[in-house]
Every structure is written in structure tokens, then in C-alpha cells.
Design an enzyme around this catalytic site. Structure first.
Site, PDB file in Angstrom:
ATOM      1  N   LYS A   1       8.324  -5.547   5.453  1.00  0.00           N
ATOM      2  CA  LYS A   1       9.579  -4.772   5.472  1.00  0.00           C
ATOM      3  C   LYS A   1      10.756  -5.615   4.983  1.00  0.00           C
ATOM      4  CE  LYS A   1       8.214  -0.817   7.697  1.00  0.00           C
ATOM      5  NZ  LYS A   1       8.476   0.359   8.450  1.00  0.00           N
TER       6      LYS A   1
ATOM      7  N   LYS B   1       3.050   7.627   2.541  1.00  0.00           N
ATOM      8  CA  LYS B   1       4.188   8.458   2.116  1.00  0.00           C
ATOM      9  C   LYS B   1       5.037   7.759   1.056  1.00  0.00           C
ATOM     10  CE  LYS B   1       6.399   7.009   6.330  1.00  0.00           C
ATOM     11  NZ  LYS B   1       5.641   6.963   7.557  1.00  0.00           N
TER      12      LYS B   1
ATOM     13  N   LYS C   1      -4.196   2.627   0.252  1.00  0.00           N
ATOM     14  CA  LYS C   1      -4.298   3.732   1.217  1.00  0.00           C
ATOM     15  C   LYS C   1      -3.249   4.803   0.948  1.00  0.00           C
ATOM     16  CE  LYS C   1      -1.350   2.756   5.052  1.00  0.00           C
ATOM     17  NZ  LYS C   1      -0.999   3.005   6.374  1.00  0.00           N
TER      18      LYS C   1
HETATM   19  P1  ATP Z   1       3.913   3.845   5.212  1.00  0.00           P
HETATM   20  O1  ATP Z   1       4.381   4.772   4.148  1.00  0.00           O
HETATM   21  O2  ATP Z   1       5.004   2.981   5.797  1.00  0.00           O
HETATM   22  O3  ATP Z   1       2.679   3.092   4.818  1.00  0.00           O
HETATM   23  P2  ATP Z   1       2.208   5.605   6.589  1.00  0.00           P
HETATM   24  O4  ATP Z   1       2.347   6.853   5.832  1.00  0.00           O
HETATM   25  O5  ATP Z   1       1.023   4.752   6.306  1.00  0.00           O
HETATM   26  O6  ATP Z   1       3.520   4.746   6.461  1.00  0.00           O
HETATM   27  P3  ATP Z   1       2.442   5.247   9.440  1.00  0.00           P
HETATM   28  O7  ATP Z   1       3.629   5.911  10.035  1.00  0.00           O
HETATM   29  O8  ATP Z   1       2.446   3.775   9.269  1.00  0.00           O
HETATM   30  O9  ATP Z   1       2.138   6.022   8.081  1.00  0.00           O
HETATM   31  O10 ATP Z   1       1.132   5.604  10.234  1.00  0.00           O
HETATM   32  C1  ATP Z   1       1.020   6.454  11.322  1.00  0.00           C
HETATM   33  C2  ATP Z   1      -0.451   6.496  11.737  1.00  0.00           C
HETATM   34  O11 ATP Z   1      -1.193   7.255  10.750  1.00  0.00           O
HETATM   35  C3  ATP Z   1      -1.060   5.093  11.763  1.00  0.00           C
HETATM   36  O12 ATP Z   1      -1.238   4.643  13.074  1.00  0.00           O
HETATM   37  C4  ATP Z   1      -2.424   5.266  11.117  1.00  0.00           C
HETATM   38  O13 ATP Z   1      -3.413   5.374  12.111  1.00  0.00           O
HETATM   39  C5  ATP Z   1      -2.425   6.593  10.434  1.00  0.00           C
HETATM   40  N1  ATP Z   1      -2.563   6.490   8.971  1.00  0.00           N
HETATM   41  C6  ATP Z   1      -1.568   6.274   8.082  1.00  0.00           C
HETATM   42  N2  ATP Z   1      -2.034   6.299   6.825  1.00  0.00           N
HETATM   43  C7  ATP Z   1      -3.378   6.528   6.907  1.00  0.00           C
HETATM   44  C8  ATP Z   1      -4.434   6.664   5.939  1.00  0.00           C
HETATM   45  N3  ATP Z   1      -4.209   6.596   4.635  1.00  0.00           N
HETATM   46  N4  ATP Z   1      -5.687   6.904   6.380  1.00  0.00           N
HETATM   47  C9  ATP Z   1      -5.941   6.988   7.701  1.00  0.00           C
HETATM   48  N5  ATP Z   1      -4.999   6.871   8.661  1.00  0.00           N
HETATM   49  C10 ATP Z   1      -3.720   6.643   8.282  1.00  0.00           C
END
Ligand code: ATP
Ligand code: LTN
Length: 336
Positions: A116, A201, A198
Site C-alpha cells: 500500500k 477490483k 488474482k
Molecule cells: P484488492 O483489489 O485490494 O486486491 P480484493 O478485491 O482482492 O482487493 P479484498 O477486500 O482484499 O478484495 O478481499 C476480501 C476477501 O475476498 C479476502 O479475504 C479473500 O478471501 C477474498 N478474495 C479476494 N479476491 C479473491 C479471489 N480472486 N479469489 C478468491 N478469493 C478472493
């Protein structure tokens, strides 16, 4: 929720963006089903979002949208405690205390902090640094046994355990030492645009949002990157066919079919048939969620009653733990 000896499960997601298919398949979809086995607490980690500059109006809207989507994904407010983190002031209060039992070196080693910092070089604030102590407070307040999170949050959960053990060693048994509850590898949904990273968003093109229109979802799946191998056949092979394997993973998660069944179903079909079929299955799986979340969002009174009741129930437990902590560290008991 009646008093039981069930184990406690707790998790939160920051309402800093819209929920996507990765959040759904990897996390929220499975949360609703745990209510029989555990006492479950799920919250919107709104205080945590403030570590990065937010648009106030948008944050307020997203917090309610996330609540509506949690419920639409099957987290029944009658069986689970749903609340906003900022409504239970004990989170911030225990967060401060735990800051005093968390080492500078430990916080400096957190990979999310380092990531971050790189992304927000112009706003490396104290909250970003002490984010994990607040997360530890979220977890420890409820004497949580299990924290269902993605792999990326494991390090924060480990730190939470260390803080709990450190505090318990100084003051005697105060906190339950929690465990991260990370889903099996299959729960990792990859980006449709780049199957080696992965779904997230921050990459909106490779990401399918829960509230997205069916035609947009269909377009994203048609354009999904598949593999440039010579055989255009539907076969699970994560190493050599990561694009198709990711689509199979998604198709399997939403239809409940095994990889074998999927391979049989699409035997002899090319990617041109498979990709839209996965899109259609996802559209159908998300349709009731989108419709229900939209309906709930129009019922602000209902949402208000859910988060009010949730905060009241959560406060009862949170207050008890905080009182114990205040006493242990030597603060004079509050007279009211
Ligand atoms: P960022 O855009 O910051 O990477 P994010 O979209 O990955 O955020 P988070 O808010 O970090 O989402 O994640 C919330 C929860 O959703 C996490 O605890 C994780 O278990 C799950 N998660 C997020 N992305 C994935 C993914 N691609 N596949 C499976 N589980 C996910
Ligand atoms: N850090 C988590 C969100 C989060 C959380 C928590 C998860 C804040 N507090 C307590 C589990 C338990 C994230 O960024 N996904």
C-alpha cells in the site's frame, strides 16, 4: 442468537470497492453456510478503508451496498451478526490498546503495508501502518476461533495470534488465540484478462462484479484470455492451460459440477462454445443475488434494522472483552 457453545467465526471486507466474483466464490458464498456450525460475525471494515483517501458519499453508499450484497449472498441476518465496524466503538478502543502491544518491527514487516505504501506514496499515514492492530482488535474482541480470509490476510492473522499470546503472557488468559481459515486452492479466482494474477477490483477488465449487468458479464467471458496451445480443448491443467483451468474452476464453483463432468460436457467443443457457456452460468448464478441486493437497497429501513440489531448484539460481546482488558492493564473502572 441464543447462548451456545458453538465456536466463533468472524470476518470483514473493506467497503472500498464493489464485491466481485473472487470475493463471492472465495469468501462470502461460503460464509452463509457456516451459521449452523458456528456463531458468525461479519462486518463492513469501514474504519479500515480510511487508511486510503475515500470519497465520503461513495463510502457511505458502498457500506450499505456491501451489507445488501452480504444478505443477498445468503448470509441470513437472523442467523448471523451483521454490522458496521464503526458502529461498535470498542473496535477503535481496543485497537489503541493493542497498538501499545504491537512492535514497530512487526508492523514494518507486513507485506500489505509495503504494497500500500508503494501504491499510495503521497499518503503513507499512521493508520496504514497500524492497520493490523485494528484488525487484531476486530478479531480478539469476539474471542474468535476462526477467521475465514484469503491467503493474503494470513500474515495479519499470524500477527493477531502473536499479539494475543503476548498479552495473555503478561496479564493471564484474556484473549482466545484465533486461527486463519483459508479456503482450499480452488477458491482462488484468477483475472479473466490475465490468469496469472488474482481477480481483483483494481483490475476492472479482468474482474466480474456481483452487480454487473448480464450483457457486460457475457462480454467479459467472451473476451476471457484462453491459452495459446494448439489443442483448443476443455481440459483442466493449471500449469499449461491456466486460462481454461480458471474458467473451469469458476464453472465448477457456480454449477457444482466436477472437472471430469465439465470435460465430458464440452468434449469436442472449442473455447468459442465453452467461454459463453461459463458466462451464462455465472450470469444465472449472480442474477438472484443482483435482484435481491437491488430489492434490499430500496428498503433502507430494513437495512437499518439489520445493522442496528447487529451492532447491538456485537456490542454486548465487545464490551465484555474490552472491560476485561481495561481492568487488566490498570485503567480505573468506568462508573457508568
Ligand atoms: P484488492 O483489489 O485490494 O486486491 P480484493 O478485491 O482482492 O482487493 P479484498 O477486500 O482484499 O478484495 O478481499 C476480501 C476477501 O475476498 C479476502 O479475504 C479473500 O478471501 C477474498 N478474495 C479476494 N479476491 C479473491 C479471489 N480472486 N479469489 C478468491 N478469493 C478472493
Ligand atoms: N484486512 C482485511 C479486512 C479485515 C478483516 C478484519 C478480515 C479487517 N478486519 C478482521 C478478517 C477479520 C482485508 O483487507 N481483506
Amino acid at each position: 442468537m441464543e447462548e451456545t457453545k458453538k465456536k466463533i467465526m468472524l470476518s470483514g471486507i473493506q467497503p472500498s470497492g464493489d464485491l466481485h466474483l473472487g470475493n463471492y466464490l472465495g469468501a462470502v458464498k461460503n460464509w452463509g453456510a457456516r451459521a449452523e456450525e458456528f456463531d458468525c460475525y461479519y462486518f463492513m471494515a469501514d474504519l479500515h478503508t480510511l487508511t486510503v483517501r475515500q470519497d465520503p458519499k461513495l463510502l457511505r453508499r458502498r457500506s450499505l451496498e456491501q451489507l445488501a450484497q452480504y444478505i443477498a449472498c445468503g448470509i441470513d441476518p437472523e442467523k448471523n451478526v451483521l454490522f458496521l465496524q464503526s458502529h461498535v466503538h470498542e473496535h477503535a478502543e481496543l485497537g489503541w490498546i493493542l497498538n501499545c502491544y504491537t512492535m514497530f518491527g512487526e508492523l514494518s514487516r507486513m507485506t500489505q503495508f509495503k504494497d500500500k505504501c508503494a501504491k499510495n506514496a503521497d499518503n503513507i499515514n499512521g493508520g496504514l501502518f497500524t492497520y493490523p492492530s485494528l484488525m487484531a482488535a476486530d478479531i480478539l474482541l469476539y474471542q474468535t476461533d476462526y477467521v475465514p480470509v484469503g491467503e493474503d490476510q494470513r500474515q495479519h492473522c499470524e500477527l493477531t495470534r502473536n499479539i494475543a499470546v503476548r498479552f495473555n503472557n503478561i496479564y493471564g488468559e484474556t484473549f482466545k488465540v484465533p486461527e486463519a481459515y483459508v479456503p482450499k486452492a480452488g477458491a482462488r479466482v484468477m483475472s479473466l484478462g490475465n490468469p496469472s494474477s488474482k481477480m481483483s477490483k483494481s483490475d476492472p477488465n479482468g474482474c466480474v462484479f456481483l452487480m454487473e449487468k448480464p450483457e457486460d458479464i457475457a462480454r467479459k467471458f467472451k473476451r476471457a484470455i484462453t491459452d495459446s496451445d494448439t489443442e483448443s480443448c476443455v481440459r483442466f491443467d493449471m500449469e499449461n492451460k491456466p486460462g481454461v483451468s480458471n474458467l473451469m474452476n469458476i464453472y465448477s464453483a457456480v454449477t457444482g459440477k466436477s472437472f471430469e463432468e465439465i470435460e465430458k460436457e464440452f468434449d469436442g467443443c472449442g473455447y468459442g462454445v465453452f467461454k459463453p457457456a461459463v458466462g451464462d452460468a455465472v450470469i444465472e448464478a449472480l442474477r438472484p443475488i443482483r435482484e435481491e441486493a437491488t430489492r434490499l437497497l430500496n428498503d433502507k429501513e430494513y437495512l437499518r434494522s439489520v445493522y442496528t440489531e447487529g451492532a447491538q448484539k456485537a456490542s454486548v460481546i465487545a464490551r465484555k472483552t474490552l472491560r476485561k482488558v481495561y481492568k487488566k492493564v490498570g485503567l480505573v473502572e468506568k462508573p457508568f
